[in-house]
Design an enzyme around this catalytic site. Structure first.
Site, PDB file in Angstrom:
ATOM      1  CG  HIS A   1      -1.912  -1.166   1.148  1.00  0.00           C
ATOM      2  ND1 HIS A   1      -1.576  -2.449   1.520  1.00  0.00           N
ATOM      3  CD2 HIS A   1      -3.213  -1.216   0.752  1.00  0.00           C
ATOM      4  CE1 HIS A   1      -2.616  -3.238   1.352  1.00  0.00           C
ATOM      5  NE2 HIS A   1      -3.627  -2.522   0.891  1.00  0.00           N
TER       6      HIS A   1
ATOM      7  CG  HIS B   1      -3.474  -0.105   4.747  1.00  0.00           C
ATOM      8  ND1 HIS B   1      -4.332   0.131   5.791  1.00  0.00           N
ATOM      9  CD2 HIS B   1      -3.523   1.010   3.973  1.00  0.00           C
ATOM     10  CE1 HIS B   1      -4.870   1.331   5.666  1.00  0.00           C
ATOM     11  NE2 HIS B   1      -4.399   1.882   4.573  1.00  0.00           N
TER      12      HIS B   1
ATOM     13  N   PRO C   1      -7.059  -5.748  10.257  1.00  0.00           N
ATOM     14  CG  PRO C   1      -8.032  -7.655  11.155  1.00  0.00           C
ATOM     15  CD  PRO C   1      -6.727  -6.928  11.068  1.00  0.00           C
ATOM     16  CG  LEU C   2      -8.955  -1.002   7.776  1.00  0.00           C
ATOM     17  CD1 LEU C   2      -9.561  -0.181   6.656  1.00  0.00           C
ATOM     18  CD2 LEU C   2      -7.565  -0.475   8.131  1.00  0.00           C
TER      19      LEU C   2
ATOM     20  CG  ASP D   1     -10.338   8.906   5.346  1.00  0.00           C
ATOM     21  OD1 ASP D   1     -10.773   9.778   6.108  1.00  0.00           O
ATOM     22  OD2 ASP D   1      -9.543   9.134   4.417  1.00  0.00           O
ATOM     23  N   GLY D   2     -10.673   4.574   6.722  1.00  0.00           N
ATOM     24  CA  GLY D   2     -11.303   3.261   6.849  1.00  0.00           C
ATOM     25  C   GLY D   2     -11.462   2.843   8.296  1.00  0.00           C
TER      26      GLY D   2
ATOM     27  CG  ASN E   1      -5.905   9.573   2.566  1.00  0.00           C
ATOM     28  OD1 ASN E   1      -7.067   9.260   2.318  1.00  0.00           O
ATOM     29  ND2 ASN E   1      -4.981   8.688   2.903  1.00  0.00           N
TER      30      ASN E   1
ATOM     31  CG  HIS F   1      -5.774   2.017  -1.329  1.00  0.00           C
ATOM     32  ND1 HIS F   1      -5.970   2.575  -0.093  1.00  0.00           N
ATOM     33  CD2 HIS F   1      -5.974   0.681  -1.172  1.00  0.00           C
ATOM     34  CE1 HIS F   1      -6.263   1.623   0.775  1.00  0.00           C
ATOM     35  NE2 HIS F   1      -6.284   0.464   0.138  1.00  0.00           N
TER      36      HIS F   1
ATOM     37  NE  ARG G   1     -27.630 -16.518  35.409  1.00  0.00           N
ATOM     38  CZ  ARG G   1     -28.623 -15.698  35.135  1.00  0.00           C
ATOM     39  NH1 ARG G   1     -28.384 -14.595  34.454  1.00  0.00           N
ATOM     40  NH2 ARG G   1     -29.859 -15.971  35.524  1.00  0.00           N
TER      41      ARG G   1
ATOM     42  CD  GLU H   1     -22.848  -6.569  22.548  1.00  0.00           C
ATOM     43  OE1 GLU H   1     -23.897  -6.867  23.131  1.00  0.00           O
ATOM     44  OE2 GLU H   1     -22.769  -5.640  21.692  1.00  0.00           O
TER      45      GLU H   1
ATOM     46  CG  HIS I   1     -28.151 -16.028  29.255  1.00  0.00           C
ATOM     47  ND1 HIS I   1     -27.253 -15.464  30.129  1.00  0.00           N
ATOM     48  CD2 HIS I   1     -29.383 -15.560  29.614  1.00  0.00           C
ATOM     49  CE1 HIS I   1     -27.903 -14.689  30.997  1.00  0.00           C
ATOM     50  NE2 HIS I   1     -29.192 -14.739  30.717  1.00  0.00           N
TER      51      HIS I   1
END
Length: 652
Positions: free
Chosen positions: A26, A66, A115-116, A155-156, A185, A259, A350, A404, A454
């Site tokens: 990249h 990246h 993973p962004l 941005d991502g 950018n 990119h 639990r 979560e 649960h």
């Protein structure tokens, strides 16, 4: 040309060269953030290349993973264990410079990213952990924990829900010394950002409780350094919006075309010519010396910290004892505790877990954690631990809210900070939200505990959305995650023993409903699977079950034993069982025995234990909303129906 600009040119050139040599990467983001990264490393980042685990070091997380080629270039320039040859080996199998940053692979890299958005949440977790340490151990005149947490996102990253959840929580908690670099950018892979996102990031972050600083020239080393300096003076979390040009200096700068591509030889030649760089993978002495001055500063800072720590130890002997104790691995006699669990009979999974968690937490100050707004329902709460918030950094219970995904990723960050044993909890059916972060925890072998309650169709009237049918299978499919579904307190204690002695994340699958007495065995459960009811001689039928279905299997066995020789195997963890010797596994699951697996899930993993001639009794369809016992019975989890299926199959 001054030395700063010269260094920046060489950083860009070497970065572009490494991507071009790899033939992929990249280029756009790596070049676009080069000035931000250089300003950080040169003027602000506190690190020691001779001891990259220095406790009070600053943490830097490249959420936009990246862009790692420029990260690797700077790590090399500033003296980390990364050579020019390593830069030449970008993306080569087995190299120190993988296609995205990997924890424990590259010297100086704090976390696996790619993973962004995950890195943003990791940074929040690290800043949160740092604040806990500072509150516990700092004293007047001795701020032994005062490091910054820096994170670079694009941005991502900021479009991803996990980042937005984490930033919202960070603002609510007013986390100090957390600085987010936003590489703005205006370009994503598919084109201009406006095709998918037109929001006002500055206003959004202010609304979430963040300080906002704008840097109009994010491609200027001097402007970037000045902006970072301003951010360090502010209380609370701060985002710096750096306006940058993607792929700056290339013929395709400012466009999505740069990119995810590598410059070809002609493009690289033109690019280097503009920079005034005419060597391949070469660092001039004055550039190296200028960078190494900051590395020497970091080493001196570490030495000064060591001296201050020695004075702190003499001035605060009791606090210092607690400080050192935090990093000690205490051995707990959980086997002894298992012999007292008779008093917990008739409780749910639990409820038993809450008791055990609190007993262990009193002995292990490293344990902190929280839930996604379900503390009372999951029981995952440290009594007398206090609630963590902006007014009480000492609190051990973290209210994540209904977030979560961020909860799991923030928990990763807490684990990464230093020797914490963090937990997080929600209902099993909601584990889907957490899967990406759980996978990353497994990749990094982080010591993290997940409580999923649960666990069964017996949740009933909440309906199909809350009935966990696929989730156990999904969790078991994550390589490196140990999943434990205990049938009682002894098996649960065995899971804790594993969590405290082995590296890697562990998921506890716990029941909401009361757990009937099954006489589970602590030591045997440490093997992952064991015979909970032995055959009289040689088992003709072996029933295998986990968690809530073990009691069902025992009842079925009681009836079948009138006609056959039957054994029951409790299998709290398939992962642990699979690690045992072949002889042990064959002893527990004899080849000649007809094997039946019973679990209220649709996990096909059971077929490898029962074999092609065996029987799996599971869930093949979603169930309705109604009384839990009625649904359980409707799905076939009753003695009469299970015995009917076994007889039909066994007698063929």
């Amino acid at each position: 040309m001054n030395i700063a600009d010269k260094t920046l040119n060489y950083v860009k050139s070497i970065t572009a060269q490494s991507i071009s040599k790899a033939g992929s990467g990249h280029t756009g983001a790596a070049l676009g953030v080069s000035a931000i990264m250089l300003a950080l490393f040169k003027d602000h980042y506190n690190f020691d290349v001779s001891d990259t685990d220095f406790l009070n070091r600053d943490r830097f997380i490249l959420s936009a993973g990246h862009a790692c080629p420029v990260y690797y270039t700077l790590l090399s320039l500033f003296g980390f264990d990364l050579s020019l040859q390593d830069l030449k080996n970008l993306r080569v199998l087995g190299s120190k410079t993988p296609g995205h940053p990997e924890y424990r692979v590259t010297d100086g890299v704090e976390v696996t990213t790619g993973p962004l958005g995950q890195g943003v949440a990791n940074a929040v977790g690290m800043a949160l952990a740092s604040s806990i340490m500072a509150e516990r151990f700092n004293s007047i005149g001795f701020p032994i924990i005062n490091n910054y947490t820096y994170c670079l996102a694009g941005d991502g990253c900021l479009m991803e829900g996990v980042a937005q959840e984490a930033c919202s929580l960070a603002g609510n908690l007013a986390l100090n010394k957390l600085i987010l670099f936003y590489d703005s950018n205006d370009v994503t892979m598919d084109g201009n950002i406006s095709i998918s996102n037109r929001e006002n990031v500055a206003k959004k972050f202010r609304a979430m409780g963040w300080n906002v600083i704008r840097c109009k020239n994010g491609n200027s080393y001097k402007a970037c350094s000045k902006a970072i300096g301003r951010a360090k003076k502010l209380a609370g979390p701060t985002i710096i919006i750096f306006k940058t040009t993607i792929g700056i200096g290339t013929e395709k700068e400012g466009t999505s075309a740069v990119h995810g591509v590598a410059l070809n030889s002609e493009e690289l030649k033109v690019f280097n010519s503009k920079l005034g760089v005419f060597e391949n993978f070469y660092i001039p002495n004055d550039v190296r010396d200028w960078c190494m001055a900051s590395s020497r500063r970091g080493k001196l800072n570490h030495e000064t910290w060591n001296q201050e720590l020695a004075v702190y130890a003499n001035s605060n002997p009791e606090l210092y004892k607690q400080f050192i104790g935090f990093f000690e691995k205490k051995k707990l006699d959980l086997d002894k505790l298992s012999r007292t669990l008779y008093k917990y009979e008739g409780l749910s999974g639990r409820e038993i877990n809450k008791i055990i968690l609190n007993e262990i937490a009193t002995k292990l100050p490293q344990i902190v954690g929280g839930t996604a707004d379900v503390m009372t329902s999951t029981g995952a709460y440290i009594e007398n631990g206090g609630n963590y918030n902006f007014a009480n950094r000492r609190g051990r219970n973290i209210h994540y809210g209904i977030r979560e995904h961020a909860m799991a990723a923030i928990t990763n960050g807490i684990s990464l900070y230093e020797d914490f044993l963090p937990f997080c909890a929600t209902f099993l059916s909601f584990s889907n939200y957490m899967m990406p972060a759980i996978r990353l925890a497994a990749l990094m072998k982080l010591n993290v505990i997940y409580y999923f309650t649960h666990d069964s169709l017996l949740v009933g009237q909440d309906g199909v959305t809350h009935q966990p049918i696929e989730q156990i299978a999904q969790l078991r499919e994550i390589l490196g995650l140990t999943v434990v579904r205990p049938c009682d307190g002894n098996e649960l204690l065995a899971a804790y023993q594993i969590a405290l002695t082995e590296n890697g994340p562990l998921a506890f699958i716990l029941s909401k409903q009361k757990m009937e007495f099954t006489d589970g065995k602590f030591k045997e459960a440490m093997q992952g699977g064991y015979i909970i009811k032995a055959a009289k001689r040689d088992a003709q039928i072996t029933l295998i079950a986990s968690g809530s279905e073990v009691i069902v299997a025992l009842r079925v066995a009681a009836e079948l034993s009138k006609k056959y020789d039957v054994a029951v195997v409790s299998m709290p963890s398939t992962e642990i069982f699979d690690r045992q010797s072949t002889n042990y596994k064959n002893k527990i699951l004899p080849k000649e025995s007809f094997k039946v697996a019973i679990e209220a899930s649709n996990d096909n993993i059971w077929y490898k234990y029962v074999g092609e001639n065996g029987l799996v009794i599971g869930i093949n369809d979603y169930q309705g909303s109604g009384d839990g016992k009625q649904i359980y019975n409707k799905a076939g989890f009753n003695e009469k129906e299970i015995i009917r299926k076994i007889n039909r199959k066994f007698q063929k």
